[in-house]
Motif scaffolding. Structure first.
Motif, PDB file in Angstrom:
ATOM      1  N   GLU A  15      26.889  22.353  10.050  1.00 32.70           N
ATOM      2  CA  GLU A  15      26.063  23.302  10.793  1.00 32.70           C
ATOM      3  C   GLU A  15      26.660  23.490  12.179  1.00 32.70           C
ATOM      4  OE1 GLU A  15      21.931  22.224  11.357  1.00 32.70           O
ATOM      5  OE2 GLU A  15      21.507  24.097  12.432  1.00 32.70           O
ATOM      6  N   ARG A  31      13.505  18.084  10.659  1.00 35.50           N
ATOM      7  CA  ARG A  31      13.667  16.699  11.066  1.00 35.50           C
ATOM      8  C   ARG A  31      12.360  16.074  11.539  1.00 35.50           C
ATOM      9  NH1 ARG A  31      16.117  19.138  15.811  1.00 35.50           N
ATOM     10  NH2 ARG A  31      15.225  18.271  17.689  1.00 35.50           N
ATOM     11  N   PRO A  54      20.163  23.736  23.731  1.00 37.25           N
ATOM     12  CA  PRO A  54      19.896  25.051  23.139  1.00 37.25           C
ATOM     13  C   PRO A  54      18.403  25.371  23.025  1.00 37.25           C
ATOM     14  CG  PRO A  54      20.916  23.564  21.542  1.00 37.25           C
ATOM     15  CD  PRO A  54      20.972  22.896  22.860  1.00 37.25           C
ATOM     16  N   ASN A  93      23.030  29.312  12.745  1.00 36.86           N
ATOM     17  CA  ASN A  93      21.628  29.614  13.035  1.00 36.86           C
ATOM     18  C   ASN A  93      21.500  31.036  13.550  1.00 36.86           C
ATOM     19  OD1 ASN A  93      20.099  26.901  12.822  1.00 36.86           O
ATOM     20  ND2 ASN A  93      21.930  26.388  14.018  1.00 36.86           N
ATOM     21  N   GLU A 151      18.203   9.518  10.127  1.00 33.96           N
ATOM     22  CA  GLU A 151      18.738   8.586  11.123  1.00 33.96           C
ATOM     23  C   GLU A 151      18.943   7.176  10.588  1.00 33.96           C
ATOM     24  OE1 GLU A 151      16.194   8.767  14.554  1.00 33.96           O
ATOM     25  OE2 GLU A 151      16.954  10.765  15.137  1.00 33.96           O
ATOM     26  N   ASP A 192      15.277  27.344   7.527  1.00 29.96           N
ATOM     27  CA  ASP A 192      15.305  26.224   8.471  1.00 29.96           C
ATOM     28  C   ASP A 192      13.886  25.866   8.891  1.00 29.96           C
ATOM     29  OD1 ASP A 192      16.431  24.356  10.122  1.00 29.96           O
ATOM     30  OD2 ASP A 192      17.446  25.781  11.413  1.00 29.96           O
ATOM     31  N   ASP A 193      13.692  24.644   9.319  1.00 30.70           N
ATOM     32  CA  ASP A 193      12.420  24.220   9.920  1.00 30.70           C
ATOM     33  C   ASP A 193      11.251  24.459   8.981  1.00 30.70           C
ATOM     34  OD1 ASP A 193      14.003  23.765  12.041  1.00 30.70           O
ATOM     35  OD2 ASP A 193      13.215  25.370  13.300  1.00 30.70           O
ATOM     36  N   GLN A 226      28.035  19.745  12.900  1.00 33.53           N
ATOM     37  CA  GLN A 226      27.468  18.518  12.340  1.00 33.53           C
ATOM     38  C   GLN A 226      27.660  18.501  10.826  1.00 33.53           C
ATOM     39  OE1 GLN A 226      23.178  17.786  12.606  1.00 33.53           O
ATOM     40  NE2 GLN A 226      23.642  15.596  12.949  1.00 33.53           N
ATOM     41  N   LEU A 274      25.174  25.328  19.134  1.00 30.03           N
ATOM     42  CA  LEU A 274      25.626  25.737  20.464  1.00 30.03           C
ATOM     43  C   LEU A 274      25.508  24.614  21.483  1.00 30.03           C
ATOM     44  CD1 LEU A 274      24.138  29.327  20.888  1.00 30.03           C
ATOM     45  CD2 LEU A 274      26.533  28.670  21.307  1.00 30.03           C
ATOM     46  N   ARG A 275      26.466  24.554  22.382  1.00 28.01           N
ATOM     47  CA  ARG A 275      26.419  23.647  23.524  1.00 28.01           C
ATOM     48  C   ARG A 275      26.766  24.426  24.783  1.00 28.01           C
ATOM     49  NH1 ARG A 275      23.865  21.431  20.543  1.00 28.01           N
ATOM     50  NH2 ARG A 275      24.071  19.390  19.574  1.00 28.01           N
ATOM     51  N   ILE A 279      18.223  29.086  24.416  1.00 33.41           N
ATOM     52  CA  ILE A 279      18.169  30.161  23.411  1.00 33.41           C
ATOM     53  C   ILE A 279      16.960  31.089  23.615  1.00 33.41           C
ATOM     54  CG2 ILE A 279      17.850  30.608  20.929  1.00 33.41           C
ATOM     55  CD1 ILE A 279      20.104  28.394  20.664  1.00 33.41           C
ATOM     56  N   PRO A 314      26.446  15.972  15.965  1.00 32.77           N
ATOM     57  CA  PRO A 314      27.309  17.152  16.053  1.00 32.77           C
ATOM     58  C   PRO A 314      28.595  16.798  16.819  1.00 32.77           C
ATOM     59  CG  PRO A 314      25.039  17.712  16.644  1.00 32.77           C
ATOM     60  CD  PRO A 314      25.111  16.213  16.550  1.00 32.77           C
ATOM     61  N   TYR A 355      22.107  11.716  12.261  1.00 29.52           N
ATOM     62  CA  TYR A 355      22.890  10.739  13.019  1.00 29.52           C
ATOM     63  C   TYR A 355      23.386   9.598  12.132  1.00 29.52           C
ATOM     64  CZ  TYR A 355      20.955  13.076  17.169  1.00 29.52           C
ATOM     65  OH  TYR A 355      20.596  13.990  18.124  1.00 29.52           O
TER      66      TYR A 355
HETATM   67  P1  C2E Z   1      17.949  23.164  14.357  1.00 26.12           P
HETATM   68  O1  C2E Z   1      18.565  24.373  13.770  1.00 26.12           O
HETATM   69  O2  C2E Z   1      16.758  22.601  13.683  1.00 26.12           O
HETATM   70  O3  C2E Z   1      19.129  22.098  14.496  1.00 26.12           O
HETATM   71  C1  C2E Z   1      18.997  20.735  14.252  1.00 26.12           C
HETATM   72  C2  C2E Z   1      18.870  19.949  15.544  1.00 26.12           C
HETATM   73  O4  C2E Z   1      18.722  18.583  15.212  1.00 26.12           O
HETATM   74  C3  C2E Z   1      20.095  20.022  16.437  1.00 26.12           C
HETATM   75  O5  C2E Z   1      19.629  20.005  17.781  1.00 26.12           O
HETATM   76  C4  C2E Z   1      20.824  18.712  16.124  1.00 26.12           C
HETATM   77  O6  C2E Z   1      21.689  18.283  17.144  1.00 26.12           O
HETATM   78  C5  C2E Z   1      19.646  17.787  15.946  1.00 26.12           C
HETATM   79  N1  C2E Z   1      19.934  16.624  15.136  1.00 26.12           N
HETATM   80  C6  C2E Z   1      20.865  16.485  14.157  1.00 26.12           C
HETATM   81  N2  C2E Z   1      20.795  15.259  13.579  1.00 26.12           N
HETATM   82  C7  C2E Z   1      19.796  14.617  14.193  1.00 26.12           C
HETATM   83  C8  C2E Z   1      19.223  13.294  14.023  1.00 26.12           C
HETATM   84  O7  C2E Z   1      19.614  12.493  13.169  1.00 26.12           O
HETATM   85  N3  C2E Z   1      18.181  12.981  14.843  1.00 26.12           N
HETATM   86  C9  C2E Z   1      17.673  13.858  15.779  1.00 26.12           C
HETATM   87  N4  C2E Z   1      16.669  13.457  16.534  1.00 26.12           N
HETATM   88  N5  C2E Z   1      18.204  15.101  15.957  1.00 26.12           N
HETATM   89  C10 C2E Z   1      19.237  15.466  15.169  1.00 26.12           C
HETATM   90  P2  C2E Z   1      20.301  20.914  18.892  1.00 26.12           P
HETATM   91  O8  C2E Z   1      21.766  20.966  18.674  1.00 26.12           O
HETATM   92  O9  C2E Z   1      19.769  20.440  20.210  1.00 26.12           O
HETATM   93  O10 C2E Z   1      19.717  22.341  18.573  1.00 26.12           O
HETATM   94  C11 C2E Z   1      18.350  22.606  18.757  1.00 26.12           C
HETATM   95  C12 C2E Z   1      17.966  23.938  18.188  1.00 26.12           C
HETATM   96  O11 C2E Z   1      18.601  25.008  18.893  1.00 26.12           O
HETATM   97  C13 C2E Z   1      18.414  24.127  16.728  1.00 26.12           C
HETATM   98  O12 C2E Z   1      17.506  23.477  15.889  1.00 26.12           O
HETATM   99  C14 C2E Z   1      18.373  25.631  16.619  1.00 26.12           C
HETATM  100  O13 C2E Z   1      17.067  26.090  16.397  1.00 26.12           O
HETATM  101  C15 C2E Z   1      18.806  26.070  17.998  1.00 26.12           C
HETATM  102  N6  C2E Z   1      20.235  26.444  17.978  1.00 26.12           N
HETATM  103  C16 C2E Z   1      21.342  25.686  18.130  1.00 26.12           C
HETATM  104  N7  C2E Z   1      22.468  26.431  18.017  1.00 26.12           N
HETATM  105  C17 C2E Z   1      22.070  27.707  17.787  1.00 26.12           C
HETATM  106  C18 C2E Z   1      22.745  28.964  17.583  1.00 26.12           C
HETATM  107  O14 C2E Z   1      23.981  29.067  17.540  1.00 26.12           O
HETATM  108  N8  C2E Z   1      21.958  30.073  17.403  1.00 26.12           N
HETATM  109  C19 C2E Z   1      20.582  30.014  17.408  1.00 26.12           C
HETATM  110  N9  C2E Z   1      19.889  31.151  17.234  1.00 26.12           N
HETATM  111  N10 C2E Z   1      19.922  28.850  17.576  1.00 26.12           N
HETATM  112  C20 C2E Z   1      20.651  27.713  17.755  1.00 26.12           C
END
Ligand code: C2E
Ligand code: CA
Ligand code: CA
Ligand code: CA
Length: 279
Positions: free
Chosen positions: A58, A203, A73, A117, A239, A179-180, A44, A61-62, A77, A263, A258
């Motif tokens: 960033e 977010r 994820p 991440n 958004e 993060d977060d 993304q 994972l999918r 995860i 992503p 978005y």
């Molecule tokens: P995160 O690190 O807080 O990642 C941001 C999340 O926000 C991502 O969800 C992304 O797709 C989503 N997002 C981005 N822009 C927007 C937007 O405008 N609106 C909304 N509503 N959402 C948006 P995703 O991809 O579902 O990932 C969820 C969580 O899973 C991530 O939160 C992270 O904590 C974890 N994650 C994803 N990939 C990895 C990885 O490779 N390793 C680890 N340890 N955790 C991961």
């Protein structure tokens, strides 16, 4: 009333069993997901809104499984952590992310960062630095183009050991992003102790910001805190235009969300870079 209670209990335990059975099913598939090539990495874009330029991406994972469909994820995860494969998965993510970032060179004038991440468990296992160095060496990516996104919980648990690990990364030139932020318990004095470069506004604070005074106040507080700590800011989950303008007015330079792009798979991300270059 007594039988009601029992029914409630029954319902509850059935529900719990169903949840754990589902998790068991997902876990069983998850063990083989990497080997079966069901896992991929999306990217993304992050944009500097003052220069209107991309600064990096960033890695996210999918997982698509033929039987389960797309599993988010946020669901798999925690399971990967439970069944002890987060290290393997995390090492794969690091290598893929660095390899992809190398392909971006030449597609754009900017030196792009790739953010990965990392789960607190990867720190606990202790081989993370070795894996990071390997991913950088194999890919050839300079260390200052890699960013690690860590969570607040890491700062709260076993902090001396985590602190020394984080210093090792910072010494390597790797950038660390919190993060977060704001969703846990870390305080200003706590965050100050860690060698961080970037603070990400979660977010959940951006969502609905335009209609919610409380969120605005919170975001202002986070921005003030980042400034007092000399940290760069990234706002995620942006958004709409109102949110973007709110952040711009407060001098937040980097956003992700978005409104710019969801992503993207690696190929679409490279197209995104090429299009940016043309405009
Ligand atoms: P995160 O690190 O807080 O990642 C941001 C999340 O926000 C991502 O969800 C992304 O797709 C989503 N997002 C981005 N822009 C927007 C937007 O405008 N609106 C909304 N509503 N959402 C948006 P995703 O991809 O579902 O990932 C969820 C969580 O899973 C991530 O939160 C992270 O904590 C974890 N994650 C994803 N990939 C990895 C990885 O490779 N390793 C680890 N340890 N955790 C991961
Ligand atoms: Ca993140
Ligand atoms: Ca986040
Ligand atoms: Ca998160």
């Amino acid at each position: 009333a007594k039988s009601d209670g029992r029914n409630t209990y029954h319902f509850f335990s059935q529900e719990m069993r169903r949840i754990s059975e589902k998790q068991l099913l997902i876990s069983n598939h998850l063990r083989y997901a990497l080997a079966k090539n069901e896992i991929s990495l999306f990217f993304q874009p992050k944009i500097d809104i003052t220069l209107n330029q991309i600064t990096g991406a960033e890695a996210l994972l999918r997982w698509h499984n033929p039987e389960l469909g797309d599993v988010p994820p946020s669901e798999f995860i925690p399971l990967a952590e439970n069944i002890g494969i987060i290290s393997e998965l995390g090492a794969w993510v690091l290598q893929q992310a660095c390899n992809e970032a190398m392909k971006w060179q030449g597609l754009t004038k900017q030196r792009l960062q790739v953010s990965v991440n990392v789960s607190p468990q990867q720190f606990r296992i202790g081989s993370l630095l070795k894996e990071v160095k390997k991913a950088l060496t194999v890919s050839g990516l300079p260390s200052d183009q890699l960013e690690l996104e860590i969570t607040e919980s890491l700062l709260l648990q076993d902090s001396e050991q985590n602190l020394s690990q984080l210093r090792d990364f910072a010494d390597q030139g790797i950038r660390l992003s919190l993060d977060d932020f704001g969703t846990g318990y870390s305080s200003l004095s706590y965050v100050r102790r860690f060698p961080l470069h970037i603070l990400k506004i979660d977010r959940s604070f951006i969502h609905g910001l335009e209609n919610d005074l409380n969120h605005k106040v919170l975001v202002d507080a986070i921005i003030a805190m980042a400034r007092s700590l000399n940290l760069e800011l990234v706002a995620e989950g942006v958004e709409n235009k109102q949110q973007l303008e709110f952040l711009r007015q407060r001098g937040v330079r980097t956003i992700q969300g978005y409104i710019i792009s969801p992503p993207l798979n690696p190929e679409d991300f490279r197209k995104f870079l090429k299009n940016e270059h043309q405009s």
